[in-house]
Every structure is written in structure tokens, then in C-alpha cells.
Design a protein around this motif. Sequence first.
Motif, mmCIF file in Angstrom:
data_model
loop_
_atom_site.group_PDB
_atom_site.id
_atom_site.type_symbol
_atom_site.label_atom_id
_atom_site.label_comp_id
_atom_site.label_asym_id
_atom_site.label_seq_id
_atom_site.Cartn_x
_atom_site.Cartn_y
_atom_site.Cartn_z
ATOM 1 N N GLY A 146 -19.301 19.896 4.350
ATOM 2 C CA GLY A 146 -19.784 19.037 5.350
ATOM 3 C C GLY A 146 -19.201 17.556 4.438
ATOM 4 N N THR A 147 -17.654 17.673 4.248
ATOM 5 C CA THR A 147 -17.704 16.809 3.792
ATOM 6 C C THR A 147 -15.949 16.176 4.783
ATOM 7 N N TRP A 148 -15.541 14.728 5.101
ATOM 8 C CA TRP A 148 -14.550 14.554 6.179
ATOM 9 C C TRP A 148 -13.658 13.859 5.343
ATOM 10 N N ASN A 149 -12.127 14.099 5.884
ATOM 11 C CA ASN A 149 -11.325 12.998 5.752
ATOM 12 C C ASN A 149 -11.078 12.418 6.797
ATOM 13 N N LEU A 150 -11.624 10.471 6.997
ATOM 14 C CA LEU A 150 -10.337 9.894 7.645
ATOM 15 C C LEU A 150 -8.918 10.031 7.585
ATOM 16 N N LEU A 151 -8.611 10.534 8.109
ATOM 17 C CA LEU A 151 -7.096 10.663 8.012
ATOM 18 C C LEU A 151 -5.877 9.429 8.040
ATOM 19 N N LEU A 152 -6.139 9.045 9.741
ATOM 20 C CA LEU A 152 -5.717 7.888 10.218
ATOM 21 C C LEU A 152 -6.142 7.061 11.219
ATOM 22 N N LEU A 153 -6.643 5.450 10.795
ATOM 23 C CA LEU A 153 -7.065 4.767 11.845
ATOM 24 C C LEU A 153 -6.045 3.977 11.335
ATOM 25 N N ALA A 154 -5.897 3.128 13.110
ATOM 26 C CA ALA A 154 -5.345 2.405 12.988
ATOM 27 C C ALA A 154 -4.996 1.785 14.604
ATOM 28 N N VAL A 155 -4.799 0.205 14.729
ATOM 29 C CA VAL A 155 -4.966 -0.462 15.968
ATOM 30 C C VAL A 155 -3.871 -1.362 16.033
ATOM 31 N N ASP A 156 -3.312 -1.454 17.330
ATOM 32 C CA ASP A 156 -2.539 -2.148 17.966
ATOM 33 C C ASP A 156 -2.313 -3.455 17.322
ATOM 34 N N PRO A 157 -1.400 -4.140 16.600
ATOM 35 C CA PRO A 157 -1.104 -5.527 15.668
ATOM 36 C C PRO A 157 -1.613 -6.385 16.889
ATOM 37 N N ASP A 158 -1.273 -6.119 18.506
ATOM 38 C CA ASP A 158 -1.472 -7.366 19.014
ATOM 39 C C ASP A 158 -2.768 -7.404 19.427
ATOM 40 N N HIS A 159 -4.246 -6.423 19.053
ATOM 41 C CA HIS A 159 -5.250 -6.299 19.172
ATOM 42 C C HIS A 159 -6.000 -6.262 17.840
ATOM 43 N N HIS A 160 -5.232 -6.871 16.593
ATOM 44 C CA HIS A 160 -6.216 -7.042 15.675
ATOM 45 C C HIS A 160 -7.309 -7.924 15.595
ATOM 46 N N GLY A 161 -8.308 -7.742 15.107
ATOM 47 C CA GLY A 161 -9.433 -9.401 15.148
ATOM 48 C C GLY A 161 -10.424 -8.780 15.715
ATOM 49 N N LYS A 162 -10.358 -7.846 16.618
ATOM 50 C CA LYS A 162 -11.467 -7.582 18.255
ATOM 51 C C LYS A 162 -12.517 -6.659 17.634
ATOM 52 N N GLY A 163 -12.384 -5.961 16.825
ATOM 53 C CA GLY A 163 -13.634 -5.233 16.308
ATOM 54 C C GLY A 163 -12.835 -4.238 16.462
ATOM 55 N N ILE A 164 -11.595 -3.449 17.012
ATOM 56 C CA ILE A 164 -11.244 -2.186 17.735
ATOM 57 C C ILE A 164 -11.503 -1.648 16.231
ATOM 58 N N GLY A 165 -11.250 -1.607 15.419
ATOM 59 C CA GLY A 165 -10.741 -0.442 13.883
ATOM 60 C C GLY A 165 -12.600 -0.397 13.293
ATOM 61 N N THR A 166 -13.360 -1.432 13.771
ATOM 62 C CA THR A 166 -14.873 -1.446 13.558
ATOM 63 C C THR A 166 -15.384 -0.047 14.779
ATOM 64 N N LYS A 167 -14.882 -0.229 15.609
ATOM 65 C CA LYS A 167 -16.439 0.348 16.795
ATOM 66 C C LYS A 167 -15.602 2.056 15.813
ATOM 67 N N LEU A 168 -14.187 2.260 16.675
ATOM 68 C CA LEU A 168 -13.754 3.695 16.206
ATOM 69 C C LEU A 168 -13.995 4.022 14.991
ATOM 70 N N LEU A 169 -13.890 3.558 13.837
ATOM 71 C CA LEU A 169 -14.651 3.706 12.457
ATOM 72 C C LEU A 169 -17.077 4.472 12.494
ATOM 73 N N LEU A 170 -17.349 3.277 13.436
ATOM 74 C CA LEU A 170 -18.436 3.887 13.328
ATOM 75 C C LEU A 170 -18.212 5.037 14.793
#
Length: 159
Positions: free
Chosen positions: A74-98
Motif C-alpha cells: 500500500g505504498t505509492w509514489n507520485l512521480l509527476l505532478l505538473a501544471v502548465d505555467p499559464d495556469h499556475h495559481g488556479k488550484g489545478i495542482g491541488t485538485k489533481l493531488l486531492l
Amino acid sequence: MKNIIQNEIRPARPGDIPALKHIIEATDMFPPAMLDDMIAGYLAGTVDREYWLVSDNPKPVGVALYRMEEMTMGTWNLLLLAVDPDHHGKGIGTKLLLQVEEHLVHLCQRVLLVETSGTGAFAATRAFYKRQAYAEEAIIRDFYDDGDDKVIYRKTLQD
């Protein structure tokens, strides 16, 4: 996958590859040419316990890749989390992570690890994971290169 559609988040599809390459190049994650081999098994359905999600707006503007760590329970690794810089600050990374976390909780998994660079260029990345309640678990000195440490963050998924 339980309730994978959260707002605009969905599993990756073959047609997403050009947009994903753009995101990876724009964020300087790794050479975009590596993506074809990395995602091929997932798209072909030949890999187990690996997931690619995209945030669609209407084309992908964010991507997450996570997979189970071999020889663990039951151990997992988040290998990639990236958001297009034009869309930074909109909560997209947080939504993906959640969404990643919700999926793993649904699967009754225990731990999610995140590995990132210890250089100044990744200070905002490290701060992001701390804001998301990830604890710094380990630092491996000079892992990526001389002076470029690997910083590992950990979050328990089950109470």
C-alpha cells in the motif's frame, strides 16, 4: 477507478500526449521525448497499478502520474505532478493531488510518497507539498547531481 471525474479531472488518453509534452517542457520536468515511452504501457493497458490523470480545460493543463511501489503493502509514489505555467495559481495542482489521494484512499492504500529536488528552483514545489500536509521524510544528498538532493515527502492516507 472510483469517481475519477472531479470537476475537469479525468484519466489520460492518447490524444493528450501533445499537450502533456507541452506541460512537461514548459515546467522543465524532464525531456518531453521521454513521455512516449513512459505513458505507452498505461495507454496500452499493459501496466498494473499506474495511473495518469489530466486536468482538462478543455485540453490538458495539468498532469499527475502515480504508481504503486514494488514490494510494498500500500505504498505509492507520485512521480509527476505538473501544471502548465499559464495556469499556475488556479488550484489545478491541488485538485489533481486531492484526486490522487482520494483514489488511493478508496483503494485502501496506506502511504503516498513524493520525491523532488532540493535545489532553490524547486523551493515552491517543496512549499506546495508542505501546504498539502506532506511531511519531509528524508533527504538523499547529491542524488540527482552534485549539490542536487532528493527530498522525499510522505503522507499517510488512512487514519
